[in-house]
Design an enzyme around this catalytic site. Structure first.
Site, PDB file in Angstrom:
ATOM      1  N   CYS A 192     -19.666 -28.866  59.799  1.00  0.00           N
ATOM      2  CA  CYS A 192     -20.970 -29.503  60.094  1.00  0.00           C
ATOM      3  C   CYS A 192     -20.656 -30.586  58.876  1.00  0.00           C
ATOM      4  O   CYS A 192     -19.523 -30.729  58.527  1.00  0.00           O
ATOM      5  CB  CYS A 192     -22.056 -28.699  59.687  1.00  0.00           C
ATOM      6  SG  CYS A 192     -21.871 -27.542  58.132  1.00  0.00           S
ATOM      7  N   THR A 193     -21.918 -31.258  58.783  1.00  0.00           N
ATOM      8  CA  THR A 193     -21.771 -32.834  57.801  1.00  0.00           C
ATOM      9  C   THR A 193     -21.415 -32.028  56.674  1.00  0.00           C
ATOM     10  O   THR A 193     -20.656 -32.737  55.811  1.00  0.00           O
ATOM     11  CB  THR A 193     -23.102 -33.220  57.991  1.00  0.00           C
ATOM     12  OG1 THR A 193     -23.630 -33.316  59.233  1.00  0.00           O
ATOM     13  CG2 THR A 193     -23.266 -34.355  57.180  1.00  0.00           C
TER      14      THR A 193
END
Length: 322
Positions: free
Chosen positions: A178-179
């Site tokens: 994810c980020t």
């Protein structure tokens, strides 16, 4: 370019006994350090993105690491020529990232953390599935080559995808990303909880991968939750994957429709942006409430009498107590 500011992205799963008391003290600390951004506090920990002058951000990180609860925070730091936020919001919520998985504690069990180098070495193996646990609007502008993506608008929809993932990938090694890593903590823990046996996560997320592995094979830009909207990651083999919402040419220029009633958040190329006056369609272009288009497609929210000290009764503090 002179870049006197820093942008910090971070999280920490750690028990906070009194989230509301901590929230108030922490908000005041951020004000003293002239930080702006969004921070979520809960009983399970802390999740934040803030910006400030480099020296103020350094002091903030030092104070956080000095507190045993937050000593393990891995701050992702980007340089900037200005603040990435207009306000400071420190809020208490049930979870530091909304998943609905309140019974899952990543400190008890979660996926194996992979460094960017380890992730890069494993991601293309035949027995591996690279799983993007972000929402559609995030991965539409950028994702790892050959990554499996999910049809979800919010991370809280992730648990609904488990049956389909089991059917296809139960016997594979699952590499989540994810980020910045926070969603993977819960996602990989939940995959283990649901019977997956070989689950890993990219430590520090896409942002750290860009810094330590030059972002190789991450196609497009990384969506971020500040005024930058999307940032470059890949320094090795960059590629634009998103398309202009209007003309379908390749474009990673994320904008909001100039019609505030629509406010659709999509890629629109510079040419269409000017031709459509920032609107995503002919109907929105002719809408009576359409905002003036300044060429950016970003519309700063009004401060509306924003007072960062409103409602505070405690004295200011320079610690991270509570």
């Amino acid at each position: 370019m002179n870049q006197p500011y820093s942008i910090l992205l971070y999280y920490c799963y750690t028990p906070i006994a009194d989230p509301e008391a901590f929230r108030e003290e922490h908000h005041l600390l951020c004000l003293e350090l002239n930080l702006l951004g969004r921070i979520i506090v809960s009983k399970e920990g802390l999740n934040g993105t803030v910006s400030g002058l480099k020296e103020d951000c350094e002091k903030y990180m030092q104070l956080m690491h000095a507190d045993p609860r937050f000593a393990k925070i891995d701050f992702k730091v980007d340089a900037s020529d200005k603040h990435a936020f207009a306000k400071l919001h420190v809020r208490t919520k049930a979870e530091i990232v909304h998943s609905g998985l309140l019974h899952i504690d990543p400190n008890v069990r979660t996926g194996v953390h992979l460094s960017p180098t380890e992730f890069k070495e494993m991601k293309d193996r035949e027995d591996v599935v690279v799983l993007d646990v972000r929402s559609e609007y995030e991965y539409s502008v950028g994702r790892f080559k050959n990554a499996v993506t999910l049809d979800i608008e919010n991370f809280r929809e992730f648990p609904e995808q488990i049956d389909a993932l089991k059917e296809k990938y139960k016997d594979k090694k699952i590499l989540t990303y994810c980020t910045g890593g926070i969603k993977c903590e819960k996602a990989s823990a939940f995959l283990l909880d649901q019977g997956f046996e070989n689950v890993y996560q990219l430590h520090g997320g896409i942002i750290k991968y860009g810094k330590e592995a030059q972002g190789e094979d991450f196609e497009g830009k990384c969506y971020v939750f500040d005024n930058r909207v999307a940032v470059d990651v890949n320094q090795v083999n960059p590629k634009v994957i998103s398309e202009c919402y209007v003309c379908k040419t390749k474009s990673d220029r994320m904008v909001n429709c100039a019609n505030p009633v629509c406010n659709l958040h999509v890629p629109i190329c510079e040419s269409c942006g000017h031709e459509m006056e920032g609107a995503c369609s002919a109907e929105c272009k002719d809408h009576p409430e359409k905002r003036p288009y300044d060429g950016t497609g970003y519309y700063q929210k009004e401060l509306n009498g924003y007072n960062p000290l409103k409602g505070f009764n405690r004295r200011k503090t320079t610690g991270v107590s509570a």
